[in-house]
Enzyme design. Sequence first.
Site, mmCIF file in Angstrom:
data_model
loop_
_atom_site.group_PDB
_atom_site.id
_atom_site.type_symbol
_atom_site.label_atom_id
_atom_site.label_comp_id
_atom_site.label_asym_id
_atom_site.label_seq_id
_atom_site.Cartn_x
_atom_site.Cartn_y
_atom_site.Cartn_z
ATOM 1 N N LYS A 144 -11.655 -0.442 0.021
ATOM 2 C CA LYS A 144 -11.769 0.999 -0.126
ATOM 3 C C LYS A 144 -11.300 1.347 -1.533
ATOM 4 O O LYS A 144 -10.564 0.588 -2.161
ATOM 5 C CB LYS A 144 -10.973 1.738 0.936
ATOM 6 C CG LYS A 144 -9.514 1.354 1.086
ATOM 7 C CD LYS A 144 -8.948 2.100 2.282
ATOM 8 C CE LYS A 144 -7.498 1.735 2.536
ATOM 9 N NZ LYS A 144 -7.366 0.627 3.488
ATOM 10 N N ASP A 186 -1.374 1.588 -3.811
ATOM 11 C CA ASP A 186 -2.252 0.582 -4.411
ATOM 12 C C ASP A 186 -3.612 1.150 -4.784
ATOM 13 O O ASP A 186 -4.543 0.389 -5.089
ATOM 14 C CB ASP A 186 -2.386 -0.636 -3.501
ATOM 15 C CG ASP A 186 -3.035 -0.310 -2.175
ATOM 16 O OD1 ASP A 186 -2.910 0.831 -1.712
ATOM 17 O OD2 ASP A 186 -3.671 -1.215 -1.587
ATOM 18 N N ASP A 188 -6.099 2.530 -3.208
ATOM 19 C CA ASP A 188 -7.353 2.400 -2.454
ATOM 20 C C ASP A 188 -7.607 3.577 -1.516
ATOM 21 O O ASP A 188 -8.680 3.713 -0.954
ATOM 22 C CB ASP A 188 -7.430 1.054 -1.701
ATOM 23 C CG ASP A 188 -6.277 0.843 -0.739
ATOM 24 O OD1 ASP A 188 -5.366 1.697 -0.686
ATOM 25 O OD2 ASP A 188 -6.282 -0.189 -0.042
ATOM 26 N N ARG A 189 -6.615 4.465 -1.348
ATOM 27 C CA ARG A 189 -6.825 5.617 -0.470
ATOM 28 C C ARG A 189 -7.045 6.885 -1.281
ATOM 29 O O ARG A 189 -6.657 6.957 -2.444
ATOM 30 C CB ARG A 189 -5.609 5.839 0.417
ATOM 31 C CG ARG A 189 -5.330 4.685 1.332
ATOM 32 C CD ARG A 189 -4.235 5.061 2.302
ATOM 33 N NE ARG A 189 -4.018 3.952 3.213
ATOM 34 C CZ ARG A 189 -3.459 4.069 4.409
ATOM 35 N NH1 ARG A 189 -3.035 5.252 4.828
ATOM 36 N NH2 ARG A 189 -3.301 3.024 5.185
ATOM 37 N N SER A 228 0.804 -1.224 0.000
ATOM 38 C CA SER A 228 0.000 0.000 0.000
ATOM 39 C C SER A 228 0.834 1.269 0.000
ATOM 40 O O SER A 228 1.611 1.496 -0.915
ATOM 41 C CB SER A 228 -0.950 -0.047 1.191
ATOM 42 O OG SER A 228 -1.839 1.009 1.121
ATOM 43 N N HIS A 229 0.725 2.047 1.089
ATOM 44 C CA HIS A 229 1.393 3.350 1.153
ATOM 45 C C HIS A 229 2.827 3.236 1.666
ATOM 46 O O HIS A 229 3.532 4.241 1.714
ATOM 47 C CB HIS A 229 0.597 4.253 2.093
ATOM 48 C CG HIS A 229 0.400 3.598 3.426
ATOM 49 N ND1 HIS A 229 -0.478 2.555 3.591
ATOM 50 C CD2 HIS A 229 0.990 3.791 4.616
ATOM 51 C CE1 HIS A 229 -0.424 2.152 4.844
ATOM 52 N NE2 HIS A 229 0.466 2.868 5.488
ATOM 53 N N ASP A 251 -2.906 6.526 -2.933
ATOM 54 C CA ASP A 251 -1.728 5.843 -2.382
ATOM 55 C C ASP A 251 -1.191 4.808 -3.371
ATOM 56 O O ASP A 251 -1.694 4.689 -4.495
ATOM 57 C CB ASP A 251 -2.049 5.201 -1.025
ATOM 58 C CG ASP A 251 -2.964 4.000 -1.134
ATOM 59 O OD1 ASP A 251 -3.716 3.922 -2.127
ATOM 60 O OD2 ASP A 251 -2.933 3.135 -0.241
#
Length: 852
Positions: free
Chosen positions: A680, A573, A575-576, A389-390, A571
């Site tokens: 998300k 991936d 999703d944010r 992710s982030h 982010d």
Amino acid sequence: MFVSNSDNLGATLDLKILTHFATVDASFMMECCERTENDKKGGHLAIRDSDKHLILRESAMCADEDEAAFQDITKHRFFNTNNLWIRLDKLKEIVDKFGGFIPLPMILNSKTVDPKDDKSQKVVQLETAMGAAIECFDGASAVIVPRTRFAPVKKCNDLLLLRSDAYVITDDFRPVLNPACGGAAPVVALDSKKYKMVGQLEEATKDGVPSLVDCKRLTIKGVVRMGRSTRFVGDVSITNKSDEAKFISGKIENATLDVSEEVGLGALKPTVVATAPIAGQKPGTSGLRKKTKEFMSENYLNNFVQAVLDAVVAGGTNLSEGTLVVGGDGRYYNDKAIQTIIKMGVANGVKRFWIGENGLLSTPAVSAMIRERGPVWQKAFGAFILTASHNPGGPEEDFGIKYNTQNGGPAPEYLMEATYANTTSIKNYKICSDFPEIDIATPGCTSVAADDGSSSVVVEVIPSTESHVALLKSIFDFGAIKSLLDREDFSMIYDSMHGVNGPFSKAVFVDELGQPESVLMNHIPKDDFNGGHADPNLTYAKELVAIMGLDKKGNKIDVSGSVPSFGAAADGDGDRNMILGSQFFVTPSDSLAVLVANANCIPFFSTQGGLKAVARSMPTSGAVDLVAKDLNLDFFETPTGWKFFGNLMDSKCIFKGKDYTPFICGEESFGTGSDHVREKDGIWAVLAWLNVLAAQNPDSSKALVTVEDIVRKHWATYGRNYYCRWDFEGMDAVGANAMMDKMRASTAANTGRTVGSYTIATADDFKYVDPVDGSVAQKQGIRFLMSDGSRIIFRLSGTAGSGATVRMYIEQYETEKLDLAVADALKELTTIALSLCDIKTFCGTETPTVIT
Ligand code: VG1
Ligand code: CO
């Protein structure tokens, strides 16, 4: 009560026998069959001289010199089928008489600790046989039944026969010999070493169970594989002296074959590689995240992938049906890991893969692909998402992997627990080392067939944005959004931070909505996110934040040129999301509340009768609670992490409970989404905001209603939840855990205490009982709930690649003072929080690395 062995397929609850049992008025009745030569080693029924009770005598209880008499079937004529009928009232009398148990004779067996491994520790198994209880009952009796009442499945020979067409199921669901067999079952003799365990037989019949209905005798020596098309007729004997299982296909009639030299699976041949458990493979909030180097070390990825696949199979999924999706956020090692997962997937039976072009799939895109793509027979059963992710990427930074299931959401807790358990006991993994490398840069299909023609595997490389963008177009009013974007007085910029969101933002904003490429920022994915931290917040999305005229605290800065009306970031991936107006930061908690308040201007919600329910993670501010209450929506507070939202969204379609969809949920950590997927969704939130803005600005000749206008109006209606999160990254794990333990131990003492101008109404450790499936999640964060509704919360991050990250969340609700600087509004609470946790003592600092 009728009791029987579960492997005895003849043990049905026969009403005639029940009637007999009732008529003879026995306390206990055993079904017996007449002993034949084949049964002479098994136990028999006898009468004990001393009390004339019927007793069961097993060979283990027989003296050596009596062996011959024991095996004399004319002397001891009846054996126990272990189909037993017991009067419960008499059973209770015996149990009561002996203080809660039945005194049964002990039987002694020699076994090994691991039944699958002859060489493992030898042990003695003590066993008591239910049938032996006959000796305890006054007035016990026995009844002779036909042999059909005794049809145990003891060996793989029996099981293969039973699964084949030599057996049929009657209308009342009894398996009986197929009349076409002419009254005699085929004699099956599988190699006892190669087909000792059920798993070995299942491996051999992975492609289907052969036809045995016309077979008289089947003898197999060595390992073979069979399929649905395999038909044995008459007397067949097959030998394979090679160590690769050879495939037997088509009709084999009265033949003796040696298949040792036949071609095998070729590229699809699996190799079993020995490995050993690697410590620390426990998945966190969102999969397993570790340093890239660790992931690249020998067997690290392989062990985890095998552990997941084994858990998925144990959970009842057939890997050879449907599709496995694989893709990631493009970070370093993404491409190599994908090839490994394909090779391991094939070895474990996967027949179809969908891979994102260039290995790129955002987390929400994977979810969309699982849910939306393909005809029923191709539907994905799961996905590996390669992302941390982030967290920063690159050889010196982090890598990660997570598994999503058939509903498109992150694997539930029980599956991750099973996976972790597997990682601690793993002995080997399966891989097809000769499977070709797939060109993941070019969309298209690669089909690889086994040399022996027994099966084939299809790997499809798919344009990454396909399923997700199609889904987004069905959710939002793209026409209205385009009109807004085309306005002279409206401009936007979307920062993908060199993560996976780049291609998605291009597909939506340039290709679909006709905007110039200049609305995109950092939209070319890089395997190290260009050395940055692909985390959309005021600290890490520095470049964007400056363009939007803000500093890292969200305060306005002096700007020379014009500032875009709308800014957003994603982010690694995808999703944010972070949402910004012109010189205005929208906190994720406020963003959630505003979207909920305005949801019904989005076609997805309005056309389904309006938004029904909302949820937020526990540390997320209570802003959305006020809207939910006002709009009379079902509301849920869940632990951190998206998996808890998934159950709520699936309450009806999977759990057959109340329907909570359409549904919106979010987290303070820049995550927002709806039930269109089970993750998300960063770009969803951006489009949702633009759809809301479009709805607020129907007339382009009027002055623009801005992001800031919408949020301020929201505060004026509902009040403002001042909110911030402090992250202390890279803390010593021992100190951080000790700090949490201390607060956990002091919850009772802290409850009721006065701290500064606040009173702690409740101090606790958040526990969540899932309203849908009843599962319980403990230790989800220490909460200090103040009497005025303010909150202080502490958690340890479950996504840190190494070390510990302490998160401190502060919230204060105001209805009057709506214009304070956040830091000022939260000043006193922050000081109180630092003293409540005493992080200075435990971790040696009270300066956070990031404030969001
Ligand atoms: C963090 C966030 C959490 C989020 C999770 C995964 O978890 O706080 O809200 O769901 O990351 O997000 P933690 O355990 O570190 O606090 V993502 O975009 O990293 O998949
Ligand atoms: Co993410």
